[in-house]
Design a protein around this motif. Structure first.
Motif, short mmCIF file in Angstrom:
data_model
loop_
_atom_site.label_atom_id
_atom_site.label_comp_id
_atom_site.label_asym_id
_atom_site.label_seq_id
_atom_site.Cartn_x
_atom_site.Cartn_y
_atom_site.Cartn_z
N ARG A 160 38.80 31.94 44.32
CA ARG A 160 37.74 31.18 44.99
C ARG A 160 36.53 30.96 44.11
O ARG A 160 35.94 29.88 44.12
CB ARG A 160 37.33 31.93 46.27
N TYR A 161 36.15 31.94 43.32
CA TYR A 161 34.86 31.86 42.61
C TYR A 161 34.98 31.79 41.10
O TYR A 161 33.96 31.60 40.44
CB TYR A 161 34.00 33.08 42.97
N SER A 162 36.17 31.94 40.54
CA SER A 162 36.26 31.93 39.08
C SER A 162 35.98 30.53 38.54
O SER A 162 36.55 29.55 39.02
CB SER A 162 37.66 32.37 38.64
N PRO A 163 35.09 30.41 37.53
CA PRO A 163 34.82 29.08 36.95
C PRO A 163 35.96 28.57 36.09
O PRO A 163 35.97 27.43 35.69
CB PRO A 163 33.55 29.32 36.12
N ASN A 164 36.92 29.45 35.76
CA ASN A 164 38.05 29.07 34.91
C ASN A 164 39.33 29.48 35.64
O ASN A 164 39.88 30.56 35.41
CB ASN A 164 37.95 29.76 33.55
N LEU A 165 39.79 28.63 36.55
CA LEU A 165 40.94 28.97 37.39
C LEU A 165 42.23 29.14 36.59
O LEU A 165 43.04 30.01 36.92
CB LEU A 165 41.12 27.91 38.48
N PRO A 166 42.52 28.36 35.53
CA PRO A 166 43.73 28.64 34.75
C PRO A 166 43.75 30.05 34.16
O PRO A 166 44.82 30.67 34.09
CB PRO A 166 43.68 27.56 33.65
N SER A 167 42.59 30.57 33.76
CA SER A 167 42.55 31.96 33.28
C SER A 167 42.89 32.93 34.40
O SER A 167 43.55 33.95 34.17
CB SER A 167 41.16 32.27 32.71
N ALA A 168 42.46 32.63 35.61
CA ALA A 168 42.79 33.49 36.75
C ALA A 168 44.30 33.47 37.02
O ALA A 168 44.90 34.51 37.30
CB ALA A 168 42.01 33.05 37.98
N LEU A 169 44.92 32.30 36.93
CA LEU A 169 46.38 32.22 37.15
C LEU A 169 47.13 33.02 36.09
O LEU A 169 48.10 33.73 36.39
CB LEU A 169 46.82 30.76 37.14
N GLY A 170 46.70 32.91 34.84
CA GLY A 170 47.33 33.72 33.79
C GLY A 170 47.11 35.20 34.02
O GLY A 170 47.98 36.02 33.72
N SER A 171 45.94 35.55 34.56
CA SER A 171 45.66 36.96 34.84
C SER A 171 46.58 37.49 35.93
O SER A 171 47.03 38.65 35.86
CB SER A 171 44.19 37.12 35.26
N PHE A 172 46.89 36.68 36.94
CA PHE A 172 47.80 37.12 38.00
C PHE A 172 49.19 37.39 37.46
O PHE A 172 49.85 38.38 37.82
CB PHE A 172 47.86 36.08 39.11
#
Length: 451
Positions: A160-172
């Motif tokens: 919801r709040y990450s400014p870099n959503l592709p990085s969040a997907l890679g983190s998951f």
């Protein structure tokens, strides 16, 4: 490119900027979200209380596990059971009796880190996610439902709040692998893809991908709406410019010809009884000015109604005529003389033909200047001179002193403004001012040939 510190013969050596290192990429991925605002005091208080309750629940669950449910395998007091490679794998090999093992300070710190960092999830969503994930994986031997809830909240905050959503997907994806491998957990446990943290990360990956797709669709729709708005604004500006151009044309046509008609009609009225011949000449001049005005108005209206092929929009034969230019300047001066204004003309044109736009602009400047003389200087005389000066065309209209006519009060300065706008299109300039000895001077200069 940047200047490096190496020098050879006092000449600075240019070194290409190196690509960003892993530290820069990490800082960029974990940077705080500057767009997210903190919620109101009431919401912030509720969230803080919720985080504290989750922290208390996680500590209570870990303490309960340490009192009777902690496996002997996790105890540093007992070595891990020997693994028999000849026997088939069976989870019962790791089923050993339980014994109470109290938690240490490190264990309590890990339990706190599984929930307490959620207080900063709005500003540092991805960093909070990794802290919670690593703590949950490291303490998974004595964690429970509260820790899973904390990990779910951390994953959703990263989406919801990450400014870099592709990085969040890679983190998951990476987090699911870390949780399945059990890195940092109880030594000796095999890879287990059914751990709750694994399913939480995989679910967050799916939800994040859907959210990313929907956000991309919204962004494309926003950009499309912005492009449409910009096109609408550009169309509106073009319409405004076209209206201004049409208004300038109509002003030049109507003001000049109608002004001459009014002057001739007034002159004919004064000599109606005493001199019928002069009255007849005045009426003929009115008729000629009216015909000229109608012809130019038809031309302007024809420009508006003409199709792309140059034919009239109504389907009839085209009625368009060439725009007036300096070649018709003598006819203009003759009509002005017939209206009672003595005019001297000195016309010298370049050897090359003038562009249509520059030719029309020069004609309109002279027409507007003579119209102003008839309105504001009755009884005066005027001199018109047009001569080339290299790539420029010099236009000068000078009149002697006179008295303002009845139409002097009807002007609003639109004529001078229109002349300036026309000249500006061709890199020209206008100098209009009163003369010291009386009268008025209009001096224009426009580029007729590209330099």
């Amino acid at each position: 490119m940047r200047t490096g510190g190496l020098r050879r013969h006092n000449v600075p050596v240019l070194i290409e900027d190196a690509p960003p290192g892993w530290r820069h990429l990490m800082r960029e991925a974990l940077r705080r979200d500057r767009k997210t605002r903190w919620p109101g005091p009431r919401v912030l208080l509720i969230e803080t209380l919720g985080v504290l309750l989750l922290t208390v629940a996680a500590i209570a669950r870990g303490t309960h596990a340490s009192l009777g449910e902690q496996s002997v395998v996790s105890s540093p007091l007992a070595p891990p059971p020997a693994f028999d490679p000849s026997a088939p794998f069976c989870p019962s090999q790791f089923d050993v009796p339980s014994m109470p093992v109290p938690l240490e300070a490190r264990d309590y710190l890990l339990l706190v880190l599984t929930t307490l960092p959620l207080a900063a999830r709005r500003r540092y969503p991805l960093a909070v996610y990794w802290v919670v994930l690593v703590a949950a994986v490291s303490a998974q031997a004595y964690t429970g439902f509260a820790t899973s809830v904390g990990l779910v909240v951390a994953a959703w905050s990263a989406i919801r709040y990450s400014p870099n959503l592709p990085s969040a997907l890679g983190s998951f994806l990476l987090g699911a692998l870390v949780a399945a491998s059990g890195q940092g957990a109880t030594p000796g446990l095999p890879v287990d893809p059914t751990r709750p943290a694994v399913w939480i990360n995989l679910g967050a990956l799916v939800v994040g991908a859907v959210h990313y797709y929907r956000r991309a669709v919204r962004e494309n729709a926003r950009r499309l709406a912005e492009l449409e708005r910009e096109q609408a604004e550009a169309t509106a500006r073009a319409l405004e410019e076209e209206r201004a151009r049409i208004a300038a044309e109509l002003h030049d046509v109507v003001t000049h010809n109608v002004g001459m008609m009014v002057i001739q009609a007034g002159a004919g009225r004064r000599v109606l009884d005493s001199s019928p011949e002069q009255t007849r000449e005045a009426l003929l001049a009115v008729e000629a000015a009216g015909r000229a005005a109608m012809a130019e108005l038809r031309h302007v209206m024809g420009l508006l109604a003409a199709s792309a092929s140059g034919e009239a929009a109504a389907g009839g034969e085209p009625e368009l005529e060439p725009q007036p230019g300096l070649d018709q300047l003598e006819h203009l001066v003759a009509r002005v003389r017939a209206a009672g204004l003595p005019v001297e003309l000195a016309l010298a044109l370049p050897a090359e033909p003038l562009p249509a736009g520059a030719d029309l602009t020069a004609y309109r400047v002279v027409q507007e200047a003579l119209t102003n003389v008839m309105k504001h200087a009755v009884g005066a005389s005027a001199t018109v001179s047009v001569a080339p000066d290299g790539d420029f065309l010099e236009i000068e209209v000078v009149n002697t002193a006179g008295t303002p006519g009845p139409q002097a009060a009807t002007g609003g300065g639109r004529g001078l403004l229109g002349m300036r706008e026309r000249l500006a299109l061709y890199g020209g300039e206008l100098d209009a001012r009163r003369r010291i000895g009386g009268g008025y001077l209009v001096k224009a200069r426009l580029r007729w040939r590209a330099g």
